[in-house]
Design a protein around this motif. Structure first.
Motif, PDB file in Angstrom:
ATOM      1  N   UNK A   1       0.885  -1.142  -0.206  1.00 26.75           N
ATOM      2  CA  UNK A   1       0.302   0.204   0.150  1.00 26.75           C
ATOM      3  C   UNK A   1       1.302   1.163   0.538  1.00 26.75           C
ATOM      4  N   UNK A   2       1.926   1.841   0.736  1.00 26.28           N
ATOM      5  CA  UNK A   2       2.976   2.059   0.940  1.00 26.28           C
ATOM      6  C   UNK A   2       3.538   2.470  -0.469  1.00 26.28           C
TER       7      UNK A   2
ATOM      8  N   UNK B   1      -4.932   7.702   1.014  1.00 25.03           N
ATOM      9  CA  UNK B   1      -6.394   7.470   0.201  1.00 25.03           C
ATOM     10  C   UNK B   1      -5.715   5.566   0.330  1.00 25.03           C
ATOM     11  N   UNK B   2      -3.741   5.718   0.328  1.00 25.04           N
ATOM     12  CA  UNK B   2      -4.334   3.462   0.387  1.00 25.04           C
ATOM     13  C   UNK B   2      -4.400   3.670   1.519  1.00 25.04           C
ATOM     14  N   UNK B   3      -4.658   4.000   1.927  1.00 24.98           N
ATOM     15  CA  UNK B   3      -5.545   3.361   3.533  1.00 24.98           C
ATOM     16  C   UNK B   3      -6.834   3.701   3.806  1.00 24.98           C
ATOM     17  N   UNK B   4      -7.572   4.359   2.998  1.00 24.18           N
ATOM     18  CA  UNK B   4      -8.413   3.815   2.313  1.00 24.18           C
ATOM     19  C   UNK B   4      -9.213   2.530   1.710  1.00 24.18           C
ATOM     20  N   UNK B   5      -8.332   2.470   0.692  1.00 26.69           N
ATOM     21  CA  UNK B   5      -8.161   1.905   0.386  1.00 26.69           C
ATOM     22  C   UNK B   5      -8.443   0.197   0.530  1.00 26.69           C
TER      23      UNK B   5
ATOM     24  N   UNK C   1     -17.906   6.509   0.341  1.00 28.57           N
ATOM     25  CA  UNK C   1     -17.543   7.770   1.539  1.00 28.57           C
ATOM     26  C   UNK C   1     -16.657   8.466   2.105  1.00 28.57           C
ATOM     27  N   UNK C   2     -16.095   7.522   2.195  1.00 25.53           N
ATOM     28  CA  UNK C   2     -14.243   7.661   2.551  1.00 25.53           C
ATOM     29  C   UNK C   2     -13.800   8.438   1.278  1.00 25.53           C
ATOM     30  N   UNK C   3     -14.140   8.029   0.030  1.00 26.32           N
ATOM     31  CA  UNK C   3     -13.627   9.342  -1.129  1.00 26.32           C
ATOM     32  C   UNK C   3     -14.214  10.641  -0.919  1.00 26.32           C
TER      33      UNK C   3
ATOM     34  N   UNK D   1      -6.576   8.524  -6.869  1.00 24.08           N
ATOM     35  CA  UNK D   1      -5.953   6.927  -7.257  1.00 24.08           C
ATOM     36  C   UNK D   1      -5.393   6.145  -6.499  1.00 24.08           C
ATOM     37  N   UNK D   2      -4.746   6.300  -5.378  1.00 22.17           N
ATOM     38  CA  UNK D   2      -4.373   5.469  -4.872  1.00 22.17           C
ATOM     39  C   UNK D   2      -5.423   4.668  -4.022  1.00 22.17           C
ATOM     40  N   UNK D   3      -6.538   5.368  -4.006  1.00 21.28           N
ATOM     41  CA  UNK D   3      -7.163   4.649  -2.482  1.00 21.28           C
ATOM     42  C   UNK D   3      -7.725   3.912  -4.025  1.00 21.28           C
ATOM     43  N   UNK D   4      -7.852   4.148  -5.256  1.00 20.49           N
ATOM     44  CA  UNK D   4      -8.668   2.651  -6.414  1.00 20.49           C
ATOM     45  C   UNK D   4      -7.722   2.034  -6.107  1.00 20.49           C
TER      46      UNK D   4
END
Length: 555
Positions: free
Chosen positions: A15-16, A336-340, A351-353, A385-388
């Motif tokens: 993720x990082x 965003x990575x943490x959300x994904x 909702x988070x996005x 982008x990172x979350x997706x």
């Protein structure tokens, strides 16, 4: 150590890595200028939101020349004698400064020549009234115009050139100094008018300051990569315009001034700018707050900002250092990575996005309210982008681990030890009308330590909205099938039948070796059940019956 690494540390490191890669790509696009149009459009929106509504008294009065004035005063441009009369009438009312935003490169009318009575009258008026500032064009593009000859060599001149952004032609910056190759400096029309007004109030630029300092405010020059700009023309001395002045300026007509119908308080000790406000003369510009703002109004905005800075300490819009802007984008990429990684359902992810974008929008607004251009577009892109990308990676990870994260979460919630339990051993199938009966059996088995899959309980714990996928995985991994029913009709419901039918087929093929049990919660006899279920154990839903079920599935 190996399993724990794969289960916990590896997803975090991936993720990082994804977040940093996304941030690097977005920052690269920004440095290449690909985001500049969008960033400037967002900046304009914040400027519009912040504009107007001020209770501070504005010291500027505009004398507007319109089409009716041109018709009544012998056409465009105004005759020299008319301009001279206008200047004398205004000067008699003791303004702090008069800015003449009219081109007077040649006498008007042209054929009259410099010796005409009108030209001489205007020249005398300009020389006599020392609080008049006239315009000329520095003309870096070769299309400039000269100042009135009567003021050549005096300190009553300022260039009227305005800066238009190359991307869209919008005026977002003010140019207040220009230097030539010989090292000579030239001041803008707006700056000279503002300084004349401030001098009357004994406010002067600080001669010891590195940059222009008015009062307590230092106007640091604009750099080519400030804010959302990339490679902008930063020649000369520029600053970002804030457009925070009044919604509109006090405006007088030429006819009223010439006829003496003007209130003295509308002119005395105020800045008076004379300019054209008509569509006939195409002297208008595209600004963040108005797609058609007349040139004299743009100059008035610059003058107003300079005066506010000097007298009221209002700083111009500043920007973050480059490293801070990049760090801001990286931070939101990681978030965003943490959300994904953490969002287990589409609704939670959406909702988070949305909350993240709203937070960024609010940060941009609060920053602009504090006179700071906080980047919004780059972090919004890294956030989304990172979350997706991480969410897609997380889905792949779910499949690779058999889709049984729900068992881990359920076990952790019950024991608090965070250890991963084995996958469910028993699949409980029931029509929704029989859920209350199935719940009793589920509670009995789980209290006895049996890992059971029951859709009403288990699917809510997974956090995965793809219920069909979770059910398929559970059918594939469980050893025993229990069908709970209160009627024969419920057993034959398509959804229930597909579940126990799959299990029976797997058992007949030898791929499963567990038990198939029908638990009845009503007057259901063996003859009422489908033939495929009659050959297996049928147990009533009683205390003794639950114990018998446990003896079968605990083997």
């Amino acid at each position: 150590m190996g399993p724990n690494w794969n289960r916990f540390w590896l997803p975090g490191l991936v993720t990082l890595a994804i977040s940093l890669a996304v941030a690097a790509a977005v920052v690269g696009l920004r440095m290449a200028g690909a985001l500049q149009p969008t960033e400037l459009a967002v900046y304009d929106q914040y400027v519009r939101m912040r504009h107007g509504g001020t209770t501070r008294t504005c010291p500027i009065t505009i004398v507007a020349i319109n089409d009716e004035d041109y018709r009544n005063l012998d056409g465009h441009p105004l005759r020299d004698r008319v301009v001279a009369d206008l200047l004398d009438k205004l000067a008699a009312l003791s303004p702090s400064a008069i800015g003449l935003d009219l081109i007077r490169e040649m006498p008007v009318p042209f054929e009259a020549g410099e010796e005409s009575p009108g030209a001489k009258q205007l020249a005398e008026s300009l020389r006599r009234n020392k609080r008049i500032i006239a315009i000329y064009s520095y003309g870096r593009d070769g299309n400039g115009f000269a100042p009135p000859k009567a003021l050549v060599g005096s300190n009553q001149l300022g260039f009227a050139d305005l800066l238009l952004d190359q991307t869209d032609g919008v005026v977002r910056r003010a140019l207040i100094y220009i230097s030539n190759n010989a090292g000579e400096f030239f001041s803008s029309f707006a700056l000279e008018v503002a300084l004349l007004h401030l001098n009357r109030q004994e406010v002067y630029p600080d001669p010891q300051a590195t940059y222009l300092k008015l009062g307590d405010v230092t106007l640091k020059p604009f750099e080519s990569n400030d804010g959302g700009y990339r490679g902008a023309d930063a020649n000369g001395y520029q600053f970002l315009m804030d457009y925070r002045g009044p919604d509109s300026f006090l405006t007088l007509s030429v006819a009223d001034v010439l006829a003496g119908r003007v209130k003295e308080q509308d002119v005395r000790d105020r800045i008076v700018l004379i300019g054209t406000i008509t569509d006939t003369v195409k002297d208008y510009f595209h600004t963040p707050i108005n797609r058609q703002m007349y040139g004299v109004e743009v100059h008035a905005r610059i003058v107003d900002q300079l005066v506010r800075a000097a007298l009221h300490g209002e700083r111009p819009t500043s920007v973050w250092p480059a490293w801070t802007e990049r760090g801001w984008a990286v931070l939101w990429a990681i978030l965003g990575g943490v959300l994904g990684l953490m969002a287990r359902t589409p609704s939670a992810f959406c909702l988070g996005a949305v909350m993240g974008i709203a937070g960024l929008g609010l940060s941009g607004y609060l920053g602009m309210a504090s006179q700071i251009w906080v980047p919004v577009v780059p972090p919004s892109l890294t956030w989304l982008l990172s979350s997706v990308v991480v969410m897609s990676y997380s889905r792949v990870l779910d499949k690779r681990h058999g889709g049984f994260r729900f068992a881990q979460k359920t076990h952790a919630a019950r024991t608090g030890d965070g250890k991963s339990p084995p996958p469910p051993n028993v699949f409980i199938s029931a029509k929704s009308a029989d859920y209350e009966h199935a719940q009793k059996l589920y509670d009995y088995l789980t209290q006895a330590g049996v890992q059971a899959f029951f859709s009403r309980e288990t699917l809510a714990q997974t956090g995965n909205a793809d219920f069909r996928k979770e059910i398929d995985i559970a059918l594939d991994h469980t050893k025993h099938m229990i069908v709970v029913t209160s009627s024969a009709e419920h057993v034959n419901t398509s959804w229930v039948e597909s579940e126990w039918g799959f299990f029976v087929t797997e058992k007949r093929s030898g791929r499963k070796a567990g038990n198939v049990i029908t638990v009845t919660a009503g007057p259901v006899e063996a003859k009422d059940l489908p033939p495929a279920l009659r050959r297996y154990e049928i147990i009533p839903l009683t205390e003794d019956g639950c114990a018998r079920v446990l003896s079968y599935v605990a083997k």
